[in-house]
Design an enzyme around this catalytic site. Sequence first.
Site, PDB file in Angstrom:
ATOM      1  N   GLU A 165       0.767  -1.029   0.094  1.00 35.77           N
ATOM      2  CA  GLU A 165      -0.102  -0.063  -0.029  1.00 35.77           C
ATOM      3  C   GLU A 165       0.756   1.344   0.030  1.00 35.77           C
ATOM      4  O   GLU A 165       0.715   2.060   1.167  1.00 35.77           O
ATOM      5  CB  GLU A 165      -0.909  -0.105   1.447  1.00 35.77           C
ATOM      6  CG  GLU A 165      -2.005  -0.956   1.371  1.00 35.77           C
ATOM      7  CD  GLU A 165      -2.903  -0.939   2.524  1.00 35.77           C
ATOM      8  OE1 GLU A 165      -2.592   0.087   3.342  1.00 35.77           O
ATOM      9  OE2 GLU A 165      -3.643  -1.745   2.606  1.00 35.77           O
ATOM     10  N   GLU A 353      -5.582  -8.341   0.384  1.00 32.24           N
ATOM     11  CA  GLU A 353      -6.169  -7.718   1.850  1.00 32.24           C
ATOM     12  C   GLU A 353      -7.651  -7.581   1.703  1.00 32.24           C
ATOM     13  O   GLU A 353      -8.058  -6.690   1.046  1.00 32.24           O
ATOM     14  CB  GLU A 353      -5.371  -6.725   2.680  1.00 32.24           C
ATOM     15  CG  GLU A 353      -3.899  -7.033   3.340  1.00 32.24           C
ATOM     16  CD  GLU A 353      -3.669  -5.708   4.033  1.00 32.24           C
ATOM     17  OE1 GLU A 353      -4.218  -4.978   4.306  1.00 32.24           O
ATOM     18  OE2 GLU A 353      -2.523  -5.728   4.033  1.00 32.24           O
TER      19      GLU A 353
HETATM   20  O1  IFM Z   1      -3.315  -3.230   9.351  1.00 28.15           O
HETATM   21  C1  IFM Z   1      -3.500  -2.666   8.100  1.00 28.15           C
HETATM   22  C2  IFM Z   1      -2.381  -3.546   7.324  1.00 28.15           C
HETATM   23  O2  IFM Z   1      -1.207  -3.279   7.766  1.00 28.15           O
HETATM   24  C3  IFM Z   1      -2.481  -2.546   5.868  1.00 28.15           C
HETATM   25  N1  IFM Z   1      -3.688  -2.645   5.415  1.00 28.15           N
HETATM   26  C4  IFM Z   1      -4.686  -2.163   6.139  1.00 28.15           C
HETATM   27  C5  IFM Z   1      -4.776  -2.937   7.378  1.00 28.15           C
HETATM   28  C6  IFM Z   1      -5.840  -2.311   8.104  1.00 28.15           C
HETATM   29  O3  IFM Z   1      -5.902  -1.288   8.428  1.00 28.15           O
END
Ligand code: IFM
Length: 448
Positions: A165, A353
């Site tokens: 990200e 994710e």
């Molecule tokens: O915990 C984070 C992760 O590190 C990166 N993506 C979003 C998740 C939730 O906020």
Amino acid sequence: MSLSEFGPDFLWGVATAAYQIEGSPDADGKGQSIWDTFTHRPGKIADGSTGDVATDSYRRFPEDIALVHSLGFGAYRFSLSWPRIQPDGRTVNHAGLDHYKRVIDSCLGAGIEPWVTLYHWDLPQELENEGGWTNRDIIDAYAEYVAVVGDALGDRVTNWMLFNEPMSFTMLGYMLGEHAPGRRGLNNFFPAIHHVHLATSAGAAALRATATDPVVGTTHYLTAAKGSGPGPNLAQRAERAANAMLNRAFLEPGLGLGYPVDDAPILRMMRRYIQDGDLERCEVDLDFLGVQYYTRLRAPFRPIPGLWTIPGFGDDPEVEKTSMGWEIRPEGLGMVLDMVNAYERFGRIVVTEGGASFPDHLVAERVRDSRRIAYYESHLAQVRAAMDRGVPVDGYFCWSLLDNFEWAAGYEPRFGLVYVDYDTQRRVIKDSGYWFAEQLGGIATPPA
Ligand code: IFM
């Protein structure tokens, strides 16, 4: 929604990240990361906590990997801590590499594919002291780190993600100062974005030169921003500006399309960091794109010249929210999958994710997190529908395997399929974990 609707070849995984779970900040020669220093600065983390212990997974990784196995997942996505491998960002620490060899071998031994993220935000502090992502020298430092990892671990890992990200860590860490390293302003944000693009293509080349037949991808936080304003035209303009700043500025340079100054004129300021040949250098050929989706951000129109919106979280009282206060909007996942597919450049997409935090409670050995199950059902239905529309998605990773350190929000938000009692480090599978296990052929079953 049944997971069998995705077919036998669909990849199911769970994800974590080093600083959020490992603890052991000084073990085996590790150097400090920007998160080690940031969390120890007063007032930076909501509950005053740090990742010094987290879920103690540096020591408990065999137990965690056994959980992945018992839940029936075929893949475990985790990140490498750069300062374990190069404590000062440059000198190699073999003990750090050996630790990750053990983690990877433990996955392979359990029949679980390791999916390795090379950078999930824990930059060596010594590199930050030289300017971190704002200093162009970081591109070579990152490529060198990737080459060290590719050499050492590239015989046993196939699936790699270069970054986690970029929008989140540049925006929160270099623009808003809410995450490590706590810098603020466009003068930090814009060079950081540009250097991450250049590091992505340099890192991909370094990995392909060192690892054995790597499958190389990267991950992006993507959102389907919802515009608003006085009238449909201005609402649309704000929506396009948000889309340009939050999504396109992170996707398009890698596709050789440059920065989307058409919809976000403020990106013209990026010029001062772009050297001759950079835009060609940013172009990168990836084997897959990792899509990470949590919520639809809001894009209200603001009449500031060149800056038509400052996106934020939605607060519609009619819409259910997670404990992070994020609106639950499954349709946005379908929208971002269509958005990336429309480029016709990503032959393979993996949702690396997705997940939600809720105020979970452990009662009589059960965590009855039916809202999390509903969250996954509604979001997976979007993935299935996107596949039916021809979007080439072939995997989904839940965030997260277990409750962990949620950055500036500390330990209050619980995102795991497995509950962690932070006093004892005991892990208890939640009902959502059992829900996956039952469908994926895992051996975990709820207590009678
Ligand atoms: O915990 C984070 C992760 O590190 C990166 N993506 C979003 C998740 C939730 O906020």
